[in-house]
Design a protein around this motif. Structure first.
Motif, PDB file in Angstrom:
ATOM      1  N   CYS A 174       0.601  -0.674   0.040  1.00  0.00           N
ATOM      2  CA  CYS A 174       0.223  -0.028  -0.268  1.00  0.00           C
ATOM      3  C   CYS A 174       0.669   1.738  -0.479  1.00  0.00           C
ATOM      4  N   ARG A 202      -8.860   6.928   6.876  1.00  0.00           N
ATOM      5  CA  ARG A 202      -8.614   7.972   4.755  1.00  0.00           C
ATOM      6  C   ARG A 202      -7.917   7.492   3.890  1.00  0.00           C
ATOM      7  N   ARG A 203      -6.180   8.096   4.945  1.00  0.00           N
ATOM      8  CA  ARG A 203      -5.237   8.287   4.439  1.00  0.00           C
ATOM      9  C   ARG A 203      -4.715   6.627   3.704  1.00  0.00           C
ATOM     10  N   ASP A 211      -7.148   5.371   1.133  1.00  0.00           N
ATOM     11  CA  ASP A 211      -6.150   5.700   0.163  1.00  0.00           C
ATOM     12  C   ASP A 211      -5.279   5.815  -0.659  1.00  0.00           C
ATOM     13  N   ALA A 212      -4.253   4.724   0.155  1.00  0.00           N
ATOM     14  CA  ALA A 212      -3.247   4.688  -0.215  1.00  0.00           C
ATOM     15  C   ALA A 212      -3.392   3.423  -0.812  1.00  0.00           C
ATOM     16  N   ALA A 258      -5.676   1.714  -2.304  1.00  0.00           N
ATOM     17  CA  ALA A 258      -6.535   2.055  -3.406  1.00  0.00           C
ATOM     18  C   ALA A 258      -5.190   2.454  -4.654  1.00  0.00           C
ATOM     19  N   ARG A 259      -4.245   3.618  -4.496  1.00  0.00           N
ATOM     20  CA  ARG A 259      -3.607   3.598  -5.394  1.00  0.00           C
ATOM     21  C   ARG A 259      -2.353   3.067  -5.400  1.00  0.00           C
ATOM     22  N   PHE A 274     -13.348   3.632   4.975  1.00  0.00           N
ATOM     23  CA  PHE A 274     -13.488   4.171   3.046  1.00  0.00           C
ATOM     24  C   PHE A 274     -12.562   3.180   2.332  1.00  0.00           C
ATOM     25  N   TRP A 275     -13.079   1.766   2.248  1.00  0.00           N
ATOM     26  CA  TRP A 275     -12.660   1.527   1.229  1.00  0.00           C
ATOM     27  C   TRP A 275     -13.192   1.627  -0.089  1.00  0.00           C
ATOM     28  N   LYS A 276     -11.776   1.316  -1.301  1.00  0.00           N
ATOM     29  CA  LYS A 276     -12.423   1.748  -2.466  1.00  0.00           C
ATOM     30  C   LYS A 276     -12.914   0.683  -4.068  1.00  0.00           C
TER      31      LYS A 276
END
Length: 502
Positions: free
Chosen positions: A140, A170-171, A174-175, A177-178, A412-414
Motif C-alpha cells: 500500500c 482515510r489515508r 487511499d494509499a 487503492a492507489r 473508506f475502502w475503494k
C-alpha cells in the motif's frame, strides 16, 4: 480405514480441476473454467529449529478465477511427508490465522508436535496465502507510522477522540487503492478457499483433512461449505462468529468482551505469591490487578515513558495493545507483567514486547487490511456514529478503550466487494470438530457458539475450561488435545458436544 491416493490418474485430476473451479464461479463461462492441474516441484527447505525433511514448492494460482488462464500469482507451499508411510491415510492441511499469518511458518513451528500426535497418519502441508510470506505480495506504500499495530488497530486518543483515527483510516484506504492494484483486491477469503482447492488438486488428493486456527477456522468453514465432498476430518480451533453481514467487523467488535472475560486469568496469575521472587507480582489480590493496569495506562496517556526503542515511547495505548496480545497465551503473561513493573519503576526503562516494538512491514499491513476490507462492505457511517460507539465501549470495556468498535480503513475502502460472503450452514457431511477455549480474548466463546449453531449436526464442539487463543497443541489442555488427536487419527468424535476441565 479409508486411504486416499497421493497421485490420482492425470485424466481424473483434470476432471476434478474443471469441476471444482467451475463450481466456485457463478458467472464464469464454462469454456474458461477448465485449467490444467499445476505440477509441484518440491525442494528441501529446512530452517533452523525446524524439521530437517521439510520441503517447499511454488503453486501458481489465477489472479482472478473468473479468468483462470490469465495472470498467475505464486503461492509458497510446504509439506512434511509422513514419517511412517505404512500408517499414512491422507493429507492434513494446516490453515493459519490472521489474516496475514504464514502457513509455512506455522507448519515449521508445529511440525514436531503434530508428528508426535499423528504418528504417521498424514503428510502435513500448508501454504502462505496471497500476500503473505513467500507468496506474491502487494504494497500500500504506507508510512511507518501508519503500519504500527497501535495505529492499524485504531486505538482512540487518550480522551476517547477519534479524529486521528478518521484521518489515518482515510489515508490508508487511499494509499491502498492507489498502490495495491489488482493483486491487493484479490486478497479475499473466497480466493484463499479456491487456492486451497487448487493445492489439493496439485497434491493429487481427493480429500483433505484440516486444522484451521483463528481466522483459519473461517477459511476452513467456507471451504467445507463450498467443497464438502473434498473434506475428510476437519478441525476448527478458536472460531469466530461467521455472520456473513459482518465477518471481520464482527470479530473485531467482539474482542472487547473477549479481553474482559480473559483478564481475570491474568489477574489471578499476577497476584499469585509465586510471582514475588521474579518481581512480577502486581497486586496482593486478583481483584486489584485491573486497577493497577488501568491506572498505569491512564498515567502513560498523560505522560508517555521513554522505552528501549528510541522514538517509540511506552504510551497508554501501547500498554493496552501489549496486554491484549499477552492475553492470547499464559506463556506471554511474564513479559507483559515485566513491562508493567518497568513502567511503574522511575529508574527502569521499559523493554517493549515484540508486538509493539516496531512497525509491521508494508506487505503485512496490506494483506491484514486487504482481506478484512475486501471480504464484506463496512458501513461508511458518519464520524458521530463511530464516536458514540467508542464512547459507549470505553465505559463498558475499559481494557480495550473503544478500539474494537472504532473506525478502520475499511470504512473508506475503494470499490465494493467482488463477492458476497459465504453463509455457513448445516448442509454437508458431519465431519467437523470444533475446539474452543471458554475464555478466548480474540474469538470469544459466544462467537464460537454462533459458528456451532450455523454448522448444526455437521459439527461437535469441545469446550475447554481454559483461557487463551488457539487450543490444540497450544494452551496445554491435555483433554482438548486428546479429543482433537483422536478425531484426526481415528475419525472418532464425541457423540455430543463435550467439556474438558482445566
Amino acid at each position: 480405514m479409508t486411504t486416499y491416493s497421493r497421485r490420482a490418474p492425470r485424466t481424473l485430476l483434470l476432471a476434478l480441476s474443471a469441476a471444482a473451479v467451475a463450481s466456485t464461479l457463478s458467472a464464469v463461462p464454462a469454456a474458461t473454467a477448465a485449467t490444467a492441474v499445476p505440477t509441484l516441484t518440491w525442494e528441501p527447505c529446512a530452517s533452523t529449529g525446524g524439521p530437517t525433511d521439510q520441503e517447499c514448492a511454488e503453486l501458481p494460482v489465477p489472479l482472478d478465477y473468473r479468468y483462470p488462464g490469465g495472470r498467475q500469482l505464486t503461492l509458497a507451499v510446504s509439506r512434511l511427508r509422513s514419517d511412517r508411510p505404512e500408517a499414512r491415510r491422507g493429507t492434513l492441511l494446516v490453515i493459519a490465522g490472521g489474516p496475514g499469518s504464514s502457513g509455512v511458518q506455522r507448519l515449521t513451528q508445529k511440525a514436531a508436535a503434530l508428528r508426535k500426535e499423528m504418528k504417521g497418519a498424514y503428510d502435513i502441508v500448508s501454504l502462505d496465502p496471497r500476500g503473505v510470506g513467500g507468496s506474491t505480495t502487494a504494497s500500500c506504500g504506507l508510512d511507518e507510522g501508519d503500519r504500527d499495530l497501535v495505529t492499524l488497530r485504531s486505538w482512540p486518543a487518550p480522551d476517547g477522540g477519534i479524529a486521528d483515527n478518521l484521518a489515518r483510516s482515510r489515508r490508508v484506504a487511499d494509499a491502498c487503492a492507489r498502490n495495491g492494484g489488482a493483486v491487493l483486491r484479490s486478497f479475499t477469503t473466497a480466493n484463499e478457499v479456491r487456492d486451497i482447492d487448487r493445492f489439493r488438486q496439485a497434491l493429487g488428493e481427493e480429500k483433505l483433512s484440516a486444522w484451521g486456527i483463528s481466522y483459519g477456522t473461517y477459511v476452513g468453514a467456507v471451504y467445507a461449505q463450498k467443497f464438502p465432498r473434498h473434506t475428510d476430518r476437519w478441525v476448527l480451533d478458536s472460531s469466530g462468529d461467521p455472520d456473513p453481514s459482518r465477518v471481520a467487523r464482527g470479530w473485531l467488535a467482539n474482542m472487547s468482551a473477549g479481553a474482559d472475560s480473559r483478564f481475570p486469568d491474568f489477574a489471578a496469575w499476577a497476584a499469585d505469591p509465586a510471582r514475588e521472587d521474579a518481581g512480577l507480582r502486581l497486586a496482593r489480590r486478583p481483584e486489584d490487578v485491573r486497577a493497577v493496569v488501568l491506572g498505569l495506562a491512564a498515567e502513560l496517556d498523560r505522560r508517555p515513558k521513554a522505552s528501549d526503542r528510541p522514538g517509540r515511547p511506552l504510551t497508554g495505548n501501547r500498554l493496552r495493545q501489549a496486554l491484549q496480545g499477552a492475553l492470547y497465551s499464559d506463556s506471554a503473561f511474564p513479559q507483559v507483567a515485566r513491562l508493567i513493573q518497568q513502567a511503574q519503576d522511575p529508574a527502569a526503562t521499559p523493554v517493549l514486547t515484540p508486538d509493539i516494538a516496531g512497525a509491521l512491514s508494508d506487505q503485512v499491513a496490506a494483506v491484514t487490511m486487504g482481506v478484512v476490507c475486501n471480504d464484506v462492505r463496512w458501513p461508511a457511517a458518519p464520524a458521530s456514529s463511530y464516536a458514540r460507539a467508542v464512547a459507549a465501549d470505553r465505559v463498558r470495556y475499559p481494557l480495550t478503550a473503544g478500539m474494537p468498535v472504532n473506525v478502520t480503513p475499511c470504512a473508506f475502502w475503494k470499490g465494493a466487494p467482488v463477492e458476497k460472503p459465504t453463509r455457513i450452514t448445516g448442509r454437508g457431511p458431519s465431519n467437523i470438530l470444533m475446539v474452543q477455549s471458554l475464555r478466548d480474548p480474540s474469538t470469544p466463546y459466544f462467537g464460537a457458539l454462533r459458528m456451532r449453531e450455523a454448522l448444526g449436526d455437521r459439527a461437535r464442539l469441545v469446550t475447554v475450561e481454559h483461557g487463551g487463543h488457539g487450543v490444540y497443541l497450544g494452551n496445554g489442555n491435555a483433554c482438548g488435545d486428546r479429543e482433537v488427536t483422536r478425531f484426526l487419527t481415528t475419525g472418532v468424535r464425541p457423540g455430543r458436544d463435550t467439556y474438558c476441565a482445566d
